[in-house]
Design a protein around this motif. Structure first.
Motif, mmCIF file in Angstrom:
data_model
loop_
_atom_site.group_PDB
_atom_site.id
_atom_site.type_symbol
_atom_site.label_atom_id
_atom_site.label_comp_id
_atom_site.label_asym_id
_atom_site.label_seq_id
_atom_site.Cartn_x
_atom_site.Cartn_y
_atom_site.Cartn_z
ATOM 1 N N ALA A 29 0.939 -1.191 -0.010
ATOM 2 C CA ALA A 29 0.238 -0.004 -0.105
ATOM 3 C C ALA A 29 0.876 1.294 0.051
ATOM 4 O O ALA A 29 0.635 2.304 -0.509
ATOM 5 C CB ALA A 29 -1.095 -0.044 1.172
ATOM 6 N N ARG A 30 2.116 1.303 0.719
ATOM 7 C CA ARG A 30 2.909 2.337 0.825
ATOM 8 C C ARG A 30 3.502 2.574 -0.740
ATOM 9 O O ARG A 30 3.814 3.838 -1.122
ATOM 10 C CB ARG A 30 4.049 2.160 1.801
ATOM 11 C CG ARG A 30 3.876 2.434 3.061
ATOM 12 C CD ARG A 30 5.079 2.790 3.815
ATOM 13 N NE ARG A 30 5.869 1.356 4.165
ATOM 14 C CZ ARG A 30 5.766 0.367 4.484
ATOM 15 N NH1 ARG A 30 4.452 0.503 5.564
ATOM 16 N NH2 ARG A 30 6.500 -0.778 4.890
ATOM 17 N N ALA A 31 3.841 1.677 -1.392
ATOM 18 C CA ALA A 31 4.538 1.650 -2.683
ATOM 19 C C ALA A 31 3.405 2.224 -3.739
ATOM 20 O O ALA A 31 2.761 1.269 -4.319
ATOM 21 C CB ALA A 31 5.290 0.448 -3.063
ATOM 22 N N ASP A 32 3.186 3.390 -3.863
ATOM 23 C CA ASP A 32 1.859 3.819 -4.542
ATOM 24 C C ASP A 32 2.362 4.704 -5.837
ATOM 25 O O ASP A 32 1.716 5.444 -6.348
ATOM 26 C CB ASP A 32 0.848 4.698 -3.864
ATOM 27 C CG ASP A 32 1.476 5.662 -3.114
ATOM 28 O OD1 ASP A 32 2.703 5.978 -3.101
ATOM 29 O OD2 ASP A 32 0.533 6.333 -2.480
ATOM 30 N N GLN A 33 3.830 4.754 -6.152
ATOM 31 C CA GLN A 33 4.338 5.816 -7.189
ATOM 32 C C GLN A 33 4.353 4.849 -8.472
ATOM 33 O O GLN A 33 4.758 3.709 -8.365
ATOM 34 C CB GLN A 33 5.562 6.111 -6.799
ATOM 35 C CG GLN A 33 5.524 7.072 -5.425
ATOM 36 C CD GLN A 33 6.981 7.192 -5.106
ATOM 37 O OE1 GLN A 33 7.791 7.723 -5.980
ATOM 38 N NE2 GLN A 33 7.366 7.113 -3.770
ATOM 39 N N ASP A 34 4.595 5.599 -9.710
ATOM 40 C CA ASP A 34 4.921 5.121 -10.925
ATOM 41 C C ASP A 34 5.932 6.008 -11.339
ATOM 42 O O ASP A 34 5.870 7.284 -11.533
ATOM 43 C CB ASP A 34 3.825 5.176 -11.845
ATOM 44 C CG ASP A 34 2.731 4.203 -11.494
ATOM 45 O OD1 ASP A 34 3.025 3.104 -11.131
ATOM 46 O OD2 ASP A 34 1.387 4.612 -11.559
ATOM 47 N N LYS A 35 7.042 5.338 -11.962
ATOM 48 C CA LYS A 35 8.002 5.995 -12.550
ATOM 49 C C LYS A 35 8.798 5.319 -13.506
ATOM 50 O O LYS A 35 8.753 4.337 -13.351
ATOM 51 C CB LYS A 35 9.001 6.713 -11.510
ATOM 52 C CG LYS A 35 9.756 5.733 -10.672
ATOM 53 C CD LYS A 35 10.721 6.712 -9.894
ATOM 54 C CE LYS A 35 11.966 7.109 -10.626
ATOM 55 N NZ LYS A 35 13.218 7.397 -9.809
ATOM 56 N N GLY A 36 9.679 5.953 -14.450
ATOM 57 C CA GLY A 36 10.369 5.264 -15.207
ATOM 58 C C GLY A 36 11.609 4.865 -14.395
ATOM 59 O O GLY A 36 12.340 5.759 -13.883
ATOM 60 N N LEU A 37 12.206 3.642 -14.235
ATOM 61 C CA LEU A 37 12.941 3.085 -13.534
ATOM 62 C C LEU A 37 14.408 3.061 -14.263
ATOM 63 O O LEU A 37 14.648 2.850 -15.432
ATOM 64 C CB LEU A 37 12.752 1.938 -13.029
ATOM 65 C CG LEU A 37 11.332 1.812 -12.003
ATOM 66 C CD1 LEU A 37 11.093 0.484 -11.986
ATOM 67 C CD2 LEU A 37 11.719 2.430 -10.798
ATOM 68 N N LEU A 38 15.680 3.552 -13.423
ATOM 69 C CA LEU A 38 16.953 3.002 -13.903
ATOM 70 C C LEU A 38 17.369 1.883 -13.132
ATOM 71 O O LEU A 38 17.487 1.956 -11.761
ATOM 72 C CB LEU A 38 17.508 4.124 -13.697
ATOM 73 C CG LEU A 38 19.213 3.911 -13.937
ATOM 74 C CD1 LEU A 38 19.362 3.489 -15.466
ATOM 75 C CD2 LEU A 38 20.000 5.348 -13.633
ATOM 76 N N LEU A 39 17.630 0.769 -13.781
ATOM 77 C CA LEU A 39 17.996 -0.466 -13.272
ATOM 78 C C LEU A 39 19.523 -0.803 -13.585
ATOM 79 O O LEU A 39 19.723 -0.560 -14.909
ATOM 80 C CB LEU A 39 17.084 -1.844 -13.541
ATOM 81 C CG LEU A 39 15.615 -1.691 -13.309
ATOM 82 C CD1 LEU A 39 14.920 -0.986 -14.512
ATOM 83 C CD2 LEU A 39 15.301 -2.883 -12.871
ATOM 84 N N VAL A 40 20.136 -1.126 -12.711
ATOM 85 C CA VAL A 40 21.652 -1.781 -12.982
ATOM 86 C C VAL A 40 21.908 -3.263 -12.692
ATOM 87 O O VAL A 40 21.555 -3.503 -11.490
ATOM 88 C CB VAL A 40 22.819 -0.694 -12.024
ATOM 89 C CG1 VAL A 40 24.112 -1.154 -12.394
ATOM 90 C CG2 VAL A 40 22.617 0.736 -12.678
ATOM 91 N N LEU A 41 22.312 -3.941 -13.593
ATOM 92 C CA LEU A 41 22.588 -5.426 -13.231
ATOM 93 C C LEU A 41 24.241 -5.470 -13.406
ATOM 94 O O LEU A 41 24.698 -5.499 -14.473
ATOM 95 C CB LEU A 41 22.164 -5.999 -14.089
ATOM 96 C CG LEU A 41 20.295 -6.166 -14.100
ATOM 97 C CD1 LEU A 41 19.645 -6.778 -15.397
ATOM 98 C CD2 LEU A 41 19.749 -6.754 -12.785
ATOM 99 N N THR A 42 25.007 -5.770 -12.423
ATOM 100 C CA THR A 42 26.114 -5.775 -12.270
ATOM 101 C C THR A 42 26.889 -7.069 -11.608
ATOM 102 O O THR A 42 25.893 -7.817 -11.248
ATOM 103 C CB THR A 42 26.754 -4.433 -11.695
ATOM 104 O OG1 THR A 42 28.127 -4.356 -11.922
ATOM 105 C CG2 THR A 42 26.663 -4.120 -10.210
ATOM 106 N N GLY A 43 28.181 -7.178 -11.530
ATOM 107 C CA GLY A 43 28.515 -8.069 -10.626
ATOM 108 C C GLY A 43 29.293 -9.097 -11.703
ATOM 109 O O GLY A 43 29.018 -8.975 -12.712
ATOM 110 N N ASN A 44 29.962 -10.166 -11.265
ATOM 111 C CA ASN A 44 30.961 -11.078 -12.037
ATOM 112 C C ASN A 44 29.993 -12.398 -12.376
ATOM 113 O O ASN A 44 30.463 -13.055 -13.182
ATOM 114 C CB ASN A 44 32.128 -11.588 -11.341
ATOM 115 C CG ASN A 44 32.943 -10.384 -11.151
ATOM 116 O OD1 ASN A 44 33.001 -9.344 -11.925
ATOM 117 N ND2 ASN A 44 33.845 -10.461 -10.162
ATOM 118 N N GLY A 45 28.863 -12.517 -11.836
ATOM 119 C CA GLY A 45 27.935 -13.689 -11.964
ATOM 120 C C GLY A 45 27.174 -13.771 -13.334
ATOM 121 O O GLY A 45 27.072 -12.655 -13.713
#
Ligand code: ATP
Ligand code: MG
Length: 204
Positions: A29-45
């Protein structure tokens, strides 16, 4: 266990689950925002690019239009490129061909990266694209071919509802700082080290 103990256990389980549900429902219920997200997928795996392409499939499934820019990679024979190019609403650029691993010509690499970024920037300026994947973008930044400031400025200026996924090892701190979601994939084991070459459908 006798029937009374059994009933008590069932009751405690139910109460625990009710408390858990209340906590989760409140968080949702608290997470009620919409927005364009920036996601970073990093690491050696393994799994950074595959995860990005999974989101590409999700977006297309919802009828969104998507763009992909692949830095570093010169090859155009991957299963994902073959598949996604067949779908409508996909722009796909392979921008890595020009990098000079062999001659180590810094000036040329900087120019290649600059040209690649001009193409990537067009994706970030296209409000019809709901999701943009910048695959392996961390490397040209890490090698000093592409200024982080340029990348951050263009990311900040993108359409507000456009999602962007950036993949690659060693994501710069400055990039992670402005990202909404950062995932580090951990290399616990990889078949390559046991002598297995890249396998179609899994690795390419
Ligand atoms: P994928 O494209 O499979 O999701 P990735 O994007 O996480 O992998 P990259 O660094 O882009 O990883 O490497 C791409 C290729 O290298 C793939 O063929 C992948 O299987 C392989 N690879 C990824 N991680 C490792 C590793 N830790 N050791 C050896 N090979 C790896
Ligand atoms: Mg990758």
């Amino acid at each position: 266990m006798n029937p009374t103990e059994d009933a008590g256990r069932e009751q405690r389980h139910q109460e625990r689950m009710q408390r858990k549900k209340a906590v989760i429902d409140a968080a949702i219920a608290r997470a009620d925002q919409d927005k364009g997200l920036l996601l970073v997928l990093t690491g050696n795996g393994k799994g950074k690019s595959s995860s990005a392409f999974g989101m590409l499939a999700r977006a297309l499934g919802h009828g969104m239009h998507v763009g992909v820019a692949q830095f570093i990679k010169g090859r155009s024979d991957t299963g994902e490129e073959a598949f996604f190019r067949q779908q409508t609403g996909v722009i796909w650029h392979v921008l890595g061909e020009g990098f000079t691993w062999d001659t180590q010509n810094l000036a040329r690499d900087i120019e290649t990266a600059r040209q690649a970024w001009v193409v990537a920037r067009q994706l970030l300026q296209d409000a019809s694209l709901g999701l943009v994947v910048l695959d392996e973008l961390t490397y040209p930044i890490k090698y000093g071919w592409l200024p982080l400031e340029t990348v951050l400025a263009d990311l900040a200026a993108r359409p507000p509802m456009q999602h962007v996924v950036i993949t690659g090892r060693a994501a710069p701190d400055g990039l992670c700082a402005v990202a909404d979601t950062v995932t580090e994939l951990n290399d616990v084991k990889h078949a390559f080290r046991a002598g297995v070459r890249a396998q179609k459908g899994v690795d390419l």
